[in-house]
Scaffold this motif. Structure first.
Motif, PDB file in Angstrom:
ATOM      1  N   ASN A 149      37.539  45.328  36.607  1.00 18.45           N
ATOM      2  CA  ASN A 149      37.723  44.214  37.532  1.00 18.45           C
ATOM      3  C   ASN A 149      36.420  43.794  38.216  1.00 18.45           C
ATOM      4  O   ASN A 149      36.179  42.604  38.441  1.00 18.45           O
ATOM      5  CB  ASN A 149      38.755  44.580  38.593  1.00 18.45           C
ATOM      6  CG  ASN A 149      39.237  43.386  39.385  1.00 18.45           C
ATOM      7  OD1 ASN A 149      39.982  42.547  38.874  1.00 18.45           O
ATOM      8  ND2 ASN A 149      38.816  43.282  40.629  1.00 18.45           N
ATOM      9  N   PHE A 150      35.581  44.762  38.548  1.00 24.49           N
ATOM     10  CA  PHE A 150      34.354  44.448  39.294  1.00 24.49           C
ATOM     11  C   PHE A 150      33.090  44.577  38.457  1.00 24.49           C
ATOM     12  O   PHE A 150      31.997  44.266  38.943  1.00 24.49           O
ATOM     13  CB  PHE A 150      34.248  45.362  40.520  1.00 24.49           C
ATOM     14  CG  PHE A 150      35.352  45.166  41.517  1.00 24.49           C
ATOM     15  CD1 PHE A 150      35.413  44.035  42.309  1.00 24.49           C
ATOM     16  CD2 PHE A 150      36.365  46.109  41.646  1.00 24.49           C
ATOM     17  CE1 PHE A 150      36.434  43.848  43.228  1.00 24.49           C
ATOM     18  CE2 PHE A 150      37.392  45.944  42.560  1.00 24.49           C
ATOM     19  CZ  PHE A 150      37.433  44.800  43.355  1.00 24.49           C
ATOM     20  N   GLY A 151      33.230  45.046  37.209  1.00 28.13           N
ATOM     21  CA  GLY A 151      32.064  45.194  36.340  1.00 28.13           C
ATOM     22  C   GLY A 151      31.081  46.245  36.821  1.00 28.13           C
ATOM     23  O   GLY A 151      29.877  46.133  36.561  1.00 28.13           O
ATOM     24  N   LEU A 152      31.575  47.265  37.526  1.00 29.56           N
ATOM     25  CA  LEU A 152      30.699  48.307  38.060  1.00 29.56           C
ATOM     26  C   LEU A 152      30.223  49.233  36.949  1.00 29.56           C
ATOM     27  O   LEU A 152      30.899  49.429  35.940  1.00 29.56           O
ATOM     28  CB  LEU A 152      31.437  49.125  39.120  1.00 29.56           C
ATOM     29  CG  LEU A 152      31.913  48.365  40.362  1.00 29.56           C
ATOM     30  CD1 LEU A 152      32.652  49.319  41.302  1.00 29.56           C
ATOM     31  CD2 LEU A 152      30.745  47.717  41.093  1.00 29.56           C
ATOM     32  N   SER A 153      29.068  49.812  37.143  1.00 28.47           N
ATOM     33  CA  SER A 153      28.576  50.808  36.196  1.00 28.47           C
ATOM     34  C   SER A 153      29.394  52.081  36.338  1.00 28.47           C
ATOM     35  O   SER A 153      30.124  52.271  37.327  1.00 28.47           O
ATOM     36  CB  SER A 153      27.103  51.117  36.480  1.00 28.47           C
ATOM     37  OG  SER A 153      26.973  51.765  37.737  1.00 28.47           O
ATOM     38  N   ALA A 154      29.257  52.960  35.359  1.00 28.36           N
ATOM     39  CA  ALA A 154      29.984  54.228  35.412  1.00 28.36           C
ATOM     40  C   ALA A 154      29.597  55.020  36.653  1.00 28.36           C
ATOM     41  O   ALA A 154      30.444  55.643  37.309  1.00 28.36           O
ATOM     42  CB  ALA A 154      29.704  55.040  34.151  1.00 28.36           C
ATOM     43  N   GLY A 155      28.314  54.972  37.015  1.00 28.33           N
ATOM     44  CA  GLY A 155      27.850  55.707  38.177  1.00 28.33           C
ATOM     45  C   GLY A 155      28.409  55.150  39.477  1.00 28.33           C
ATOM     46  O   GLY A 155      28.855  55.904  40.344  1.00 28.33           O
ATOM     47  N   ALA A 156      28.398  53.825  39.614  1.00 32.95           N
ATOM     48  CA  ALA A 156      28.908  53.200  40.836  1.00 32.95           C
ATOM     49  C   ALA A 156      30.411  53.419  40.977  1.00 32.95           C
ATOM     50  O   ALA A 156      30.916  53.722  42.066  1.00 32.95           O
ATOM     51  CB  ALA A 156      28.590  51.711  40.828  1.00 32.95           C
ATOM     52  N   ALA A 157      31.127  53.265  39.847  1.00 34.93           N
ATOM     53  CA  ALA A 157      32.570  53.497  39.873  1.00 34.93           C
ATOM     54  C   ALA A 157      32.864  54.954  40.219  1.00 34.93           C
ATOM     55  O   ALA A 157      33.783  55.256  40.995  1.00 34.93           O
ATOM     56  CB  ALA A 157      33.187  53.143  38.525  1.00 34.93           C
ATOM     57  N   GLY A 158      32.062  55.868  39.666  1.00 30.54           N
ATOM     58  CA  GLY A 158      32.261  57.283  39.946  1.00 30.54           C
ATOM     59  C   GLY A 158      31.997  57.620  41.407  1.00 30.54           C
ATOM     60  O   GLY A 158      32.686  58.462  41.986  1.00 30.54           O
ATOM     61  N   ALA A 159      31.014  56.962  42.011  1.00 29.70           N
ATOM     62  CA  ALA A 159      30.702  57.217  43.417  1.00 29.70           C
ATOM     63  C   ALA A 159      31.867  56.797  44.316  1.00 29.70           C
ATOM     64  O   ALA A 159      32.242  57.508  45.259  1.00 29.70           O
ATOM     65  CB  ALA A 159      29.431  56.475  43.809  1.00 29.70           C
ATOM     66  N   ILE A 160      32.451  55.627  44.031  1.00 31.21           N
ATOM     67  CA  ILE A 160      33.601  55.165  44.813  1.00 31.21           C
ATOM     68  C   ILE A 160      34.796  56.095  44.596  1.00 31.21           C
ATOM     69  O   ILE A 160      35.491  56.483  45.540  1.00 31.21           O
ATOM     70  CB  ILE A 160      33.970  53.719  44.427  1.00 31.21           C
ATOM     71  CG1 ILE A 160      32.854  52.763  44.856  1.00 31.21           C
ATOM     72  CG2 ILE A 160      35.298  53.306  45.063  1.00 31.21           C
ATOM     73  CD1 ILE A 160      33.064  51.332  44.410  1.00 31.21           C
ATOM     74  N   TYR A 161      35.002  56.480  43.347  1.00 35.63           N
ATOM     75  CA  TYR A 161      36.135  57.348  42.991  1.00 35.63           C
ATOM     76  C   TYR A 161      36.033  58.695  43.711  1.00 35.63           C
ATOM     77  O   TYR A 161      36.990  59.160  44.343  1.00 35.63           O
ATOM     78  CB  TYR A 161      36.151  57.545  41.477  1.00 35.63           C
ATOM     79  CG  TYR A 161      37.257  58.421  40.951  1.00 35.63           C
ATOM     80  CD1 TYR A 161      38.519  57.900  40.696  1.00 35.63           C
ATOM     81  CD2 TYR A 161      37.028  59.769  40.673  1.00 35.63           C
ATOM     82  CE1 TYR A 161      39.530  58.703  40.201  1.00 35.63           C
ATOM     83  CE2 TYR A 161      38.031  60.573  40.173  1.00 35.63           C
ATOM     84  CZ  TYR A 161      39.287  60.033  39.928  1.00 35.63           C
ATOM     85  OH  TYR A 161      40.279  60.832  39.434  1.00 35.63           O
ATOM     86  N   SER A 162      34.865  59.343  43.643  1.00 34.80           N
ATOM     87  CA  SER A 162      34.716  60.664  44.251  1.00 34.80           C
ATOM     88  C   SER A 162      34.761  60.586  45.775  1.00 34.80           C
ATOM     89  O   SER A 162      35.293  61.479  46.436  1.00 34.80           O
ATOM     90  CB  SER A 162      33.408  61.314  43.793  1.00 34.80           C
ATOM     91  OG  SER A 162      32.288  60.531  44.159  1.00 34.80           O
TER      92      SER A 162
ATOM     93  N   GLY B   2      35.374  39.099  43.389  1.00 33.55           N
ATOM     94  CA  GLY B   2      34.229  38.780  44.238  1.00 33.55           C
ATOM     95  C   GLY B   2      34.046  39.749  45.384  1.00 33.55           C
ATOM     96  O   GLY B   2      34.685  40.807  45.463  1.00 33.55           O
ATOM     97  N   THR B   3      33.217  39.351  46.320  1.00 25.05           N
ATOM     98  CA  THR B   3      32.900  40.193  47.478  1.00 25.05           C
ATOM     99  C   THR B   3      34.127  40.439  48.343  1.00 25.05           C
ATOM    100  O   THR B   3      34.344  41.555  48.836  1.00 25.05           O
ATOM    101  CB  THR B   3      31.789  39.530  48.318  1.00 25.05           C
ATOM    102  OG1 THR B   3      30.638  39.305  47.507  1.00 25.05           O
ATOM    103  CG2 THR B   3      31.409  40.420  49.493  1.00 25.05           C
ATOM    104  N   VAL B   4      34.937  39.403  48.527  1.00 25.63           N
ATOM    105  CA  VAL B   4      36.149  39.544  49.339  1.00 25.63           C
ATOM    106  C   VAL B   4      37.099  40.556  48.702  1.00 25.63           C
ATOM    107  O   VAL B   4      37.680  41.400  49.395  1.00 25.63           O
ATOM    108  CB  VAL B   4      36.852  38.181  49.504  1.00 25.63           C
ATOM    109  CG1 VAL B   4      38.203  38.353  50.192  1.00 25.63           C
ATOM    110  CG2 VAL B   4      35.971  37.218  50.305  1.00 25.63           C
ATOM    111  N   ALA B   5      37.236  40.470  47.385  1.00 28.20           N
ATOM    112  CA  ALA B   5      38.120  41.398  46.680  1.00 28.20           C
ATOM    113  C   ALA B   5      37.616  42.835  46.798  1.00 28.20           C
ATOM    114  O   ALA B   5      38.399  43.772  46.997  1.00 28.20           O
ATOM    115  CB  ALA B   5      38.218  41.004  45.208  1.00 28.20           C
ATOM    116  N   LEU B   6      36.296  43.021  46.686  1.00 28.20           N
ATOM    117  CA  LEU B   6      35.717  44.364  46.794  1.00 28.20           C
ATOM    118  C   LEU B   6      35.921  44.927  48.201  1.00 28.20           C
ATOM    119  O   LEU B   6      36.291  46.093  48.366  1.00 28.20           O
ATOM    120  CB  LEU B   6      34.230  44.313  46.456  1.00 28.20           C
ATOM    121  CG  LEU B   6      33.488  45.657  46.460  1.00 28.20           C
ATOM    122  CD1 LEU B   6      34.090  46.603  45.435  1.00 28.20           C
ATOM    123  CD2 LEU B   6      32.001  45.449  46.180  1.00 28.20           C
TER     124      LEU B   6
END
Length: 506
Positions: free
Chosen positions: A37-50, A97-101
């Motif tokens: 949905n946000f096109g995040l990298s694996a690292g960025a997605a992992g940081a939010i997840y953890s 977008g930013t609002v969704a994030l």
């Protein structure tokens, strides 16, 4: 196992099953949602997840402090409302977008805070049921049943998430990124069912909710503990918390290095009898057989034995029919290995309870602290299996090069399945027994705080899981697993060293 338990246990366990089903449904696809949905990298997605996982296990400390003052029942009710608002926010498609994030991050905060108010305090209420001398001897088996209920929700959650997304894409014309919101909506519905159960059967556990009505009784019990005894109990619990950090660090590699192993080193296809293990319905049928076997030996009537025997026959027949209709190879996706742990928890809980009930009848049942120490040893054995299974394999970096050249070296999924099986034995020794120990030993005035401390230890362990990721690369696989063996062994030895102190307050 299920006999002579207070009715409130089953009401609280089922309420927790509903809440956990929703949580694990959301969690099963959340990391994928972040990237799609946000096109995040694996690292960025992992940081939010953890970070989300850490918050979920940190906020029970705050929830426990509030519950000690205002009552456990009030915090559970408030937590369910806050969680619902969080899941509802995730269910609304706001784009990418930013609002969704920002909306998504706010939803995660709501879910974390709500879980903190709900999760630990519900478990304190379960423990309060067993403050009654009539039920005190069944405390450990009660938390095993409660823990099993959690994993029933976890067992079906990934399948529910995937099926809901497929339905939305096929029937509503949703794109993949849009369909995730329908999976999150499952958590909303599940939470409504959970609280429906809670309030429908509240009369069976209302006396455990705390608050002003229980202050007088609590004060009487508190007076029986001297300041020194209260301090001794809190110190003992903090020592246990420090130890279990390293268990969760090793155990939760199932979502990191063990999943990497499944993705990079396990044969990508399976066939024959082995392939049946990757279909959740087959696992459920096996669970039916296990419980029916126990029912045959424990049922007091011929009718009960007959029904149990019928369940075994029908389940075995369905398994045989499915085996007879197998065709070709089955593709193995790395995330599918996640269903083995909850499956083993549900299937092995009656075995675990049965073993310790038998030992108890002979006066040889280990204390809860001793079970925790044994759980650490069992976890070390699980990673020793991974060492043996990895001796002939290259390092992850070497495997990447071999894969690009079409020469990757794969191994049997049975190594990983066996590791999950043994890890589950360790989990059953440590996790429900640890929660039981906290509920029993915590001074009445600080029950919520101490249960929150248990979850903070889990949160720290979750944070340290990332160490496995840093080890993954050039280091030989067997050395990676040896790190976790060493941590588990050192922790177990420390537990045994302070065992007398822990058993004194147990």
């Amino acid at each position: 196992m299920f006999e002579n338990q207070p009715k409130g246990l089953y009401a609280l366990a089922l309420a927790n099953t509903g809440e956990r089903f929703g949580y694990y449904t959301m969690l099963a696809v959340f990391a994928l949602f972040l990237r799609a949905n946000f096109g995040l990298s694996a690292g960025a997605a992992g940081a939010i997840y953890s970070s989300f996982l850490m918050m979920v296990y940190f906020f029970p400390l705050i929830g426990g402090i509030l519950a000690d003052k205002f009552g456990y029942g009030k915090m559970v009710a408030l937590g369910s409302v806050v969680m619902f608002l969080g899941y509802l926010s995730l269910s609304v498609p706001l784009g990418s977008g930013t609002v969704a994030l920002a909306g998504m991050l706010a939803a995660l905060l709501l879910i974390s805070v709500g879980t903190g108010l709900f999760k630990g305090n519900l478990q304190v209420m379960v423990g309060n049921l067993y403050d009654d001398p009539k039920y005190a001897s069944r405390r450990d088996s009660a938390f095993s049943i409660f823990y099993m209920a959690i994993n029933i929700g976890a067992l079906f959650a990934p399948t529910a998430a995937v099926k809901m997304m497929e339905w939305a894409q096929a029937n509503l014309g949703c794109t993949e990124s849009e369909s995730y919101h329908y999976a999150f909506a499952v958590a909303c519905a599940s939470l409504i069912v959970s609280m429906g159960i809670y309030y429908a059967f509240r009369s069976t556990f209302r006396h455990t909710e705390g608050g002003k009505k229980k202050e007088e009784a609590q004060n009487v019990e508190e007076e029986s503990l001297t300041l020194a005894e209260t301090k001794e109990r809190i110190v003992a619990l903090c020592l246990v918390f420090a130890v279990v950090i390293f268990f969760w660090m090793a155990f939760h590699q199932n979502g990191l290095t063990l999943t990497y192993f499944a993705d990079e080193f396990v044969n990508p296809t399976s066939n024959g009898l082995q392939s049946m293990a990757f279909d959740v319905t087959n696992l459920v049928l096996c669970i039916f057989i296990v419980y029916a076997l126990f029912a045959i030996f424990q049922s007091k009537t011929n009718k009960g034995k007959g029904i149990a025997f019928g369940v075994i026959v029908v389940s075995a027949a369905l398994l045989a029919w499915k085996y007879g209709n197998l065709e070709g190879d089955v593709e193995i996706a790395a995330p599918i290995f996640q269903h083995f742990n909850p499956c083993f928890v549900v299937g092995l809980t009656p075995v675990s309870v049965g073993i310790f009930s038998w030992l108890a009848s002979k006066g040889k049942e280990p204390s809860a602290p001793r079970k925790i120490a044994l759980g650490m040893l069992v976890a070390a054995v699980a990673y020793f299996v991974m060492v043996v299974g990895s001796l002939h394999l290259p390092s992850p970096d070497e495997q990447k090069v071999l894969k690009e050249a079409g020469q990757a070296i794969y191994t049997s999924p049975n190594w990983l399945i066996m590791t999950y099986l043994i890890l589950t034995f360790g989990e059953l020794l440590l996790s429900p027994m640890g929660i039981s120990f906290v509920s029993k030993v915590a001074p009445p005035k600080y029950k919520g705080l101490m249960m929150g401390g248990w979850f903070v230890a889990t949160a720290i362990g979750n944070g340290l899981v990332s160490v496995g990721g840093y080890l993954w690369g050039g280091m030989p696989l067997w050395q990676v697993w040896c790190v976790f063996i060493a941590l588990c062994l050192v922790s177990a030895l420390f537990m045994f060293a302070i065992m007398k102190r822990l058993e004194k307050v147990a």
